[in-house]
Design an enzyme around this catalytic site. Structure first.
Site, PDB file in Angstrom:
ATOM      1  N   ARG A  50      -1.395  10.652  -4.551  1.00  0.00           N
ATOM      2  CA  ARG A  50      -0.218  11.677  -4.032  1.00  0.00           C
ATOM      3  C   ARG A  50      -0.739  12.686  -3.091  1.00  0.00           C
ATOM      4  O   ARG A  50      -0.296  13.178  -2.197  1.00  0.00           O
ATOM      5  CB  ARG A  50       0.568  12.341  -5.077  1.00  0.00           C
ATOM      6  CG  ARG A  50       1.535  13.256  -4.455  1.00  0.00           C
ATOM      7  CD  ARG A  50       2.878  13.728  -5.562  1.00  0.00           C
ATOM      8  NE  ARG A  50       2.435  13.549  -7.176  1.00  0.00           N
ATOM      9  CZ  ARG A  50       1.737  14.504  -7.472  1.00  0.00           C
ATOM     10  NH1 ARG A  50       1.237  15.682  -7.034  1.00  0.00           N
ATOM     11  NH2 ARG A  50       1.550  14.333  -8.791  1.00  0.00           N
ATOM     12  N   TYR A 102      19.747  16.542  14.152  1.00  0.00           N
ATOM     13  CA  TYR A 102      19.978  15.130  13.675  1.00  0.00           C
ATOM     14  C   TYR A 102      20.861  15.474  12.163  1.00  0.00           C
ATOM     15  O   TYR A 102      20.679  16.308  11.325  1.00  0.00           O
ATOM     16  CB  TYR A 102      18.631  14.553  13.067  1.00  0.00           C
ATOM     17  CG  TYR A 102      18.894  13.185  12.172  1.00  0.00           C
ATOM     18  CD1 TYR A 102      19.088  12.250  12.731  1.00  0.00           C
ATOM     19  CD2 TYR A 102      18.427  13.659  10.831  1.00  0.00           C
ATOM     20  CE1 TYR A 102      19.004  11.047  12.166  1.00  0.00           C
ATOM     21  CE2 TYR A 102      18.655  12.219  10.209  1.00  0.00           C
ATOM     22  CZ  TYR A 102      18.930  11.049  10.676  1.00  0.00           C
ATOM     23  OH  TYR A 102      19.124  10.114   9.928  1.00  0.00           O
ATOM     24  N   ASP A 174      11.976  19.011  16.174  1.00  0.00           N
ATOM     25  CA  ASP A 174      11.871  17.373  15.946  1.00  0.00           C
ATOM     26  C   ASP A 174      11.726  16.878  17.216  1.00  0.00           C
ATOM     27  O   ASP A 174      12.339  17.005  18.043  1.00  0.00           O
ATOM     28  CB  ASP A 174      13.261  17.510  15.247  1.00  0.00           C
ATOM     29  CG  ASP A 174      13.292  15.818  14.906  1.00  0.00           C
ATOM     30  OD1 ASP A 174      12.754  15.246  15.484  1.00  0.00           O
ATOM     31  OD2 ASP A 174      14.362  15.567  14.016  1.00  0.00           O
ATOM     32  N   LYS A 199      11.473   5.463  13.941  1.00  0.00           N
ATOM     33  CA  LYS A 199      11.820   5.291  15.202  1.00  0.00           C
ATOM     34  C   LYS A 199      10.769   4.925  16.077  1.00  0.00           C
ATOM     35  O   LYS A 199      10.111   3.887  16.098  1.00  0.00           O
ATOM     36  CB  LYS A 199      12.706   6.756  15.965  1.00  0.00           C
ATOM     37  CG  LYS A 199      13.494   7.369  14.698  1.00  0.00           C
ATOM     38  CD  LYS A 199      14.787   6.466  14.509  1.00  0.00           C
ATOM     39  CE  LYS A 199      15.444   6.995  13.116  1.00  0.00           C
ATOM     40  NZ  LYS A 199      16.038   8.384  13.174  1.00  0.00           N
TER      41      LYS A 199
HETATM   42  C1  LIG Z   1      16.200   9.519  12.186  1.00  0.00           C
HETATM   43  C2  LIG Z   1      15.896  10.723  12.582  1.00  0.00           C
HETATM   44  C3  LIG Z   1      15.385  11.757  11.480  1.00  0.00           C
HETATM   45  C4  LIG Z   1      15.308  11.220   9.953  1.00  0.00           C
HETATM   46  O1  LIG Z   1      14.305  10.009   9.848  1.00  0.00           O
HETATM   47  P1  LIG Z   1      14.462   9.157   8.801  1.00  0.00           P
HETATM   48  O2  LIG Z   1      12.958   8.386   8.940  1.00  0.00           O
HETATM   49  O3  LIG Z   1      15.566   8.309   8.928  1.00  0.00           O
HETATM   50  O4  LIG Z   1      14.395   9.970   7.310  1.00  0.00           O
HETATM   51  C5  LIG Z   1      15.113  12.927  12.006  1.00  0.00           C
HETATM   52  N1  LIG Z   1      15.215  13.370  13.225  1.00  0.00           N
HETATM   53  C6  LIG Z   1      15.783  12.639  14.121  1.00  0.00           C
HETATM   54  C7  LIG Z   1      16.035  13.112  15.392  1.00  0.00           C
HETATM   55  C8  LIG Z   1      15.854  11.293  13.739  1.00  0.00           C
HETATM   56  O5  LIG Z   1      16.491  10.483  14.870  1.00  0.00           O
END
Ligand SMILES: *Cc1c(COP(=O)(O)O)cnc(C)c1O
Length: 381
Positions: A50, A102, A174, A199
């Protein structure tokens, strides 16, 4: 070194980089929970997985270098990266966040963090005066996301981050939609960059994963404390998959972005489409700012049909796209934000943001754009 080269030559080309002896290309998967400490006379780098794992460390170093930051951290999901980054704040602190962040980030801020005493003000961060006005004496952080989801609004990163800096705030960005291949917020002054590597970075719709990078070592130590205490860490196999995905980021994103440009132009001219949102289109209000702060418009766009029935029919009729949440994979994905990614946002708020029941988001994959366009055409009839 240019980005395409850096994606491949990242310091972890072979196992020799982490004490291996074979020269195998890439980093091994260290599938272990703990590390033998011998007779305890020497301090070894790893003790419990961890707290640290060599496979994870490789990816953490790779993403830190790609984003131009001091320290990188990996998490079990994008939202774990977001929650952990917010974890450096304390009850009584105030955060200014983009109103169209998001959906999952919106939810964690407005439920758990609120309950723990974090004050949140959501603003349209494309309006810099509104951003300035939202800052209070106890404001400690600013949370930005550009392009925004699902309407692809563009925030002027350098300008918003300067407002944050002048007020002594930590800025968190982000960068999921752009990836460091197209946009590097730390170079524009950001303190922390977060990613859903689920993504584009992973890129194959086969892993849930998050990453975060800090500008400084000091912020890195704070985030490490959250990572190790909350424990939202990823496993080594998923880590390895993301590391592999990153190697092909350039070719994937270039091709997907080219496809998105063609699809956006085509949708724009379609009689059953009322609006198209893509920062690469000439009439997109954020086009110039986006072009100044990133090297492309990305591979995600959205559009509005003329009725909700048309939108639902489109989702059912497309053949070359999965009707699903998520984005950034090699396969085209169409999603319906009102019932999917933004379903957790109360309806009045959603409508105020322009997320209507006619809105469809497309993440363009690696299919031939001509086939996608033909498919979308039959689905829009
Ligand atoms: C999908 C997404 C998240 C969250 O990510 P997960 O891997 O689904 O937990 C956060 N920010 C953006 C812009 C996203 O597209």
């Amino acid at each position: 070194m240019k980005m395409g080269t850096q994606l491949i030559h990242n310091g972890y080309e072979t196992d020799l980089a982490i004490g291996g002896v074979t020269g195998a290309l890439g980093v091994p998967v260290y599938q272990t929970s703990t590390f033998d400490q011998g007779d305890l006379s020497e301090h070894r780098e790893y003790d419990y997985a961890r707290s640290g794992n060599p496979t994870r460390k490789a990816l953490e170093d790779i993403i830190a270098a790609l984003e131009g930051g001091a320290k990188g951290y990996a998490f079990g999901s994008g939202i774990a990266a977001v929650s952990s980054a917010l974890g450096i704040l304390a009850g009584g602190d105030h955060i200014v966040a983009a109103e169209d962040i998001y959906g999952g980030s919106w939810r964690i801020l407005n439920t758990f963090y609120k309950r723990w005493g974090l004050e949140v003000t959501l603003v349209d961060t494309t309006d810099l005066d509104a951003v300035k006005r939202a800052i209070k004496p106890n404001t400690k952080a600013m949370f930005l996301e550009t392009p925004s989801n699902p309407l692809l609004k563009i925030t002027d990163l350098a300008a918003a981050i300067k407002i944050a800096k002048d007020a002594g705030l930590i800025s968190i960005v982000d960068n999921t939609f752009m990836t460091p291949y197209l946009q590097r917020p730390i170079e524009l002054g950001a303190d922390i960059v977060v990613h859903s590597a689920t993504k584009f970075l992973g890129g194959h719709s086969d892993v849930i994963f998050g990453l975060a990078v800090t500008r400084t070592k000091e912020l890195g130590s704070q985030l490490y404390r959250v990572q190790n205490s909350f424990g939202a860490v990823p496993g080594p196999w998923d880590t390895w998959l993301v590391m592999r995905g990153i190697k092909t980021l350039k070719v994937r994103l270039e091709a997907q972005q080219a496809g998105a440009g063609l699809v956006a132009q085509w949708l724009k001219a379609h009689k059953n489409v009322s609006d198209v949102f893509y920062p690469g289109l000439p009439d997109h209000p954020g086009r110039e700012i986006n072009a100044a702060q990133s090297s492309g418009a990305g591979a995600v766009l959205s559009f509005k049909t003329k009725s909700a029935e048309q939108a639902v029919r489109f989702l059912g009729k497309v053949k070359y796209a999965a009707a699903a949440v998520s984005l950034g994979g090699v396969e085209t994905i169409v999603s319906y934000p009102v019932r999917m990614s933004h379903a957790s946002i109360p309806e009045p708020e959603r409508l105020r943001l322009g997320i209507t029941d006619t809105l469809i988001r497309i993440s363009v994959g690696l299919e031939d754009p001509e086939d996608l366009i033909e498919d979308f055409d039959q689905a829009l009839q």
